[in-house]
Design a protein around this motif. Structure first.
Motif, PDB file in Angstrom:
ATOM      1  N   SER A   1      41.480  46.541  46.335  1.00 33.28           N
ATOM      2  CA  SER A   1      40.535  45.744  45.550  1.00 33.28           C
ATOM      3  C   SER A   1      41.166  45.129  44.303  1.00 33.28           C
ATOM      4  CB  SER A   1      39.318  46.581  45.171  1.00 33.28           C
ATOM      5  OG  SER A   1      39.698  47.514  44.213  1.00 33.28           O
ATOM      6  N   THR A   2      42.332  45.607  43.881  1.00 31.68           N
ATOM      7  CA  THR A   2      42.947  44.965  42.702  1.00 31.68           C
ATOM      8  C   THR A   2      44.014  43.951  43.107  1.00 31.68           C
ATOM      9  OG1 THR A   2      44.581  46.737  42.456  1.00 31.68           O
ATOM     10  CG2 THR A   2      42.563  46.938  41.156  1.00 31.68           C
ATOM     11  N   LYS A   3      44.326  43.865  44.404  1.00 31.78           N
ATOM     12  CA  LYS A   3      45.333  42.878  44.842  1.00 31.78           C
ATOM     13  C   LYS A   3      44.853  41.479  44.409  1.00 31.78           C
ATOM     14  CE  LYS A   3      47.690  41.177  48.961  1.00 31.78           C
ATOM     15  NZ  LYS A   3      48.980  40.864  48.424  1.00 31.78           N
ATOM     16  N   HIS A   4      45.726  40.745  43.776  1.00 32.08           N
ATOM     17  CA  HIS A   4      45.431  39.391  43.290  1.00 32.08           C
ATOM     18  C   HIS A   4      44.192  39.361  42.393  1.00 32.08           C
ATOM     19  CE1 HIS A   4      47.984  37.228  46.595  1.00 32.08           C
ATOM     20  NE2 HIS A   4      48.692  37.997  45.782  1.00 32.08           N
ATOM     21  N   ILE A   5      44.063  40.403  41.568  1.00 32.62           N
ATOM     22  CA  ILE A   5      42.958  40.404  40.592  1.00 32.62           C
ATOM     23  C   ILE A   5      43.124  39.194  39.656  1.00 32.62           C
ATOM     24  CG2 ILE A   5      44.118  41.948  38.921  1.00 32.62           C
ATOM     25  CD1 ILE A   5      41.416  43.315  38.445  1.00 32.62           C
ATOM     26  N   ILE A   6      44.385  38.757  39.492  1.00 33.96           N
ATOM     27  CA  ILE A   6      44.643  37.511  38.761  1.00 33.96           C
ATOM     28  C   ILE A   6      44.906  36.430  39.800  1.00 33.96           C
ATOM     29  CG2 ILE A   6      46.161  36.322  37.115  1.00 33.96           C
ATOM     30  CD1 ILE A   6      44.354  38.479  35.805  1.00 33.96           C
ATOM     31  N   ASN A   7      43.916  35.538  39.933  1.00 34.24           N
ATOM     32  CA  ASN A   7      43.988  34.477  40.953  1.00 34.24           C
ATOM     33  C   ASN A   7      43.455  33.190  40.331  1.00 34.24           C
ATOM     34  OD1 ASN A   7      41.078  34.574  41.007  1.00 34.24           O
ATOM     35  ND2 ASN A   7      41.254  36.425  42.255  1.00 34.24           N
ATOM     36  N   GLY A   8      43.325  32.153  41.131  1.00 33.64           N
ATOM     37  CA  GLY A   8      42.876  30.863  40.595  1.00 33.64           C
ATOM     38  C   GLY A   8      41.575  30.988  39.821  1.00 33.64           C
TER      39      GLY A   8
ATOM     40  N   GLY B   1      51.745  42.774  42.914  1.00 40.19           N
ATOM     41  CA  GLY B   1      50.650  42.333  43.775  1.00 40.19           C
ATOM     42  C   GLY B   1      49.345  42.093  43.052  1.00 40.19           C
ATOM     43  N   LEU B   2      49.267  42.452  41.779  1.00 42.92           N
ATOM     44  CA  LEU B   2      48.034  42.190  41.018  1.00 42.92           C
ATOM     45  C   LEU B   2      47.873  40.692  40.739  1.00 42.92           C
ATOM     46  CD1 LEU B   2      48.229  45.047  38.327  1.00 42.92           C
ATOM     47  CD2 LEU B   2      46.844  45.015  40.404  1.00 42.92           C
ATOM     48  N   VAL B   3      48.991  39.968  40.808  1.00 41.28           N
ATOM     49  CA  VAL B   3      48.991  38.555  40.388  1.00 41.28           C
ATOM     50  C   VAL B   3      49.330  37.649  41.577  1.00 41.28           C
ATOM     51  CG1 VAL B   3      50.216  36.883  38.923  1.00 41.28           C
ATOM     52  CG2 VAL B   3      49.637  39.138  38.021  1.00 41.28           C
ATOM     53  N   ASN B   4      48.496  36.636  41.782  1.00 43.94           N
ATOM     54  CA  ASN B   4      48.789  35.631  42.804  1.00 43.94           C
ATOM     55  C   ASN B   4      49.780  34.615  42.201  1.00 43.94           C
ATOM     56  OD1 ASN B   4      48.744  33.194  44.301  1.00 43.94           O
ATOM     57  ND2 ASN B   4      46.826  33.850  45.257  1.00 43.94           N
ATOM     58  N   THR B   5      51.009  34.657  42.679  1.00 41.42           N
ATOM     59  CA  THR B   5      52.078  33.872  42.054  1.00 41.42           C
ATOM     60  C   THR B   5      51.799  32.365  42.117  1.00 41.42           C
ATOM     61  OG1 THR B   5      53.576  35.591  42.831  1.00 41.42           O
ATOM     62  CG2 THR B   5      54.594  33.614  41.985  1.00 41.42           C
ATOM     63  N   GLU B   6      51.323  31.900  43.257  1.00 39.90           N
ATOM     64  CA  GLU B   6      51.048  30.463  43.418  1.00 39.90           C
ATOM     65  C   GLU B   6      50.026  30.013  42.357  1.00 39.90           C
ATOM     66  OE1 GLU B   6      49.923  29.728  47.495  1.00 39.90           O
ATOM     67  OE2 GLU B   6      49.406  27.652  46.975  1.00 39.90           O
TER      68      GLU B   6
END
Ligand code: NAI
Length: 350
Positions: A215-222, A241-246
């Motif tokens: 549930s915290t994967k890509h907690i920072i996303n668009g 993995g907490l941050v979506n690099t794109e």
């Protein structure tokens, strides 16, 4: 016990060897340690043959097939010399009856202090000043920062590290907001718990200190980047993995994100802890990130202090002593035969 250590660096050899002979517990035993400088993976798992336990780090692969192969080679314990265990299939380990134990706390201050160092470097641009001055350029243009005193800092996850970070930032005179689905009393001395949306909207600096879970994967996303205060700074010393690099690249390009400091990176597994300086690095997103003047990337070193390495080595071998002596291991992450779990104290996987 025979212990096979994977991803062993010179400092792992030094600190584990020292702890093997010098730790003072009455129950301690001297174990036979074999060091492998390569990572544990499906390709290398057969080299664990003959070992009773393996000792692994953050980028070793402990998927169900690897755990099953370890079990087939006679291994019965997996000792993580780190706190995070997102790289271990705990369900598979439990089914196989393997003990999995971590080092839950080894100087949380070491990681928190590093996060503070990243905030200050990025904010006051000392990484750029260092290079400039060495070339005889004493011009200040482009080096202006912001006084931290009075700014709002958002802490995502107020466990051991988040709490230590909050304490330091409070000392800077910052207003500290936090989000944690499991709030703790200790944090309330330093700041206020708020919803994640409010934290993102009001913070000048957002620092991530929660574990990587589904549930915290890509907690920072668009979407969450869009909720952040324009020009705010993001710091991640937790897990890549907490941050979506794109999404962060897009937010940096649009200037929605004012700065980014990473000690961890989503695809760090094939790069970090190795020297790739003479190679063509194929990771275009990482390379793009490093072209921004307001991005700082470090190679997962927040834990790396003498004090932390001593505690990691001693705790890892204490976990092995417990396994050897067949006594409950307080750092066990799984229910295992005679070993009692500390399931009540596990970070809840949400
Ligand atoms: P901890 O278990 O003491 O604290 C984690 C906190 O995150 C807990 O309070 C938990 O309730 C909270 N949390 C869980 N889900 C959340 C969510 N969705 N949003 C916000 N908070 C949430 O862990 P500790 O020791 O503070 O470590 C935090 C992380 O730091 C570890 O999971 C690890 O990934 C990372 N780490 C990084 C190191 C480095 O060298 N860069 C070294 C050591 C740890």
């Amino acid at each position: 016990m025979n212990l096979a250590v994977f991803s062993a660096k010179p400092y792992d050899r030094e600190y584990l060897s020292l702890a093997n002979t010098t730790r003072g517990d009455p129950d301690s035993t001297t174990h036979t340690i074999t060091f492998h400088d390569f990572a544990l993976s499906p390709e290398t798992v057969s080299l664990a043959r003959g070992a009773d336990a393996v000792c692994v780090f953050v980028n070793d692969v402990l998927s169900a097939p690897v755990l099953s192969a370890l079990h087939g080679e006679g291994v019965r314990a997996v000792l993580l010399r780190c706190a995070g265990y997102n790289n271990v299939d705990l369900d598979a380990a439990e089914k196989l009856g393997l003990l999995v134990a971590n080092v839950p706390s080894y100087s949380p201050e070491a990681v928190a202090e590093f996060a503070v160092a990243l905030v200050q470097t990025l904010n006051r641009k000392t990484h750029r000043a260092y290079n400039r001055v060495r070339e005889g350029n004493f011009n200040l243009d482009g080096l202006m920062g912001r006084t931290l005193h009075g700014k709002t800092v958002g802490v995502v996850g107020t466990g051991k590290i988040g709490l230590a970070f909050a304490r330091v930032m409070r000392g800077f005179g910052c207003r500290v907001l936090a989000f944690d689905p499991y709030p703790g009393e200790a944090f309330r001395e330093y700041g206020e718990y708020v919803a994640l949306e409010r934290l993102l909207g009001e913070s000048d600096v957002v620092s991530l200190h929660c574990p990587l879970t589904e549930s915290t994967k890509h907690i920072i996303n668009g979407e969450t980047l869009g909720l952040m205060k324009k020009g705010a700074m993001l710091v991640n010393t937790s897990r890549g993995g907490l941050v979506n690099t794109e999404s962060v690249i897009a937010a940096l390009k649009s200037k929605q994100l004012g700065g980014l400091a990473l000690d961890v990176y989503e695809a760090e597994g094939s790069l970090f802890y190795q020297d790739h300086s003479a190679e063509i690095i194929q990771d275009d997103e990482l390379m793009r990130l490093m072209t921004f003047p307001n991005v700082l990337v470090c190679g997962h070193q927040a834990f790396f202090t003498e004090e932390a390495l001593t505690e990691i080595a001693e705790c890892t071998l204490r976990n092995l002593d417990d396994f050897f002596n067949r006594i409950p291991c307080k750092n066990s992450l799984v229910k295992h035969g005679h070993v009692l779990v500390r399931a009540q104290t596990l970070p809840v996987r949400i």
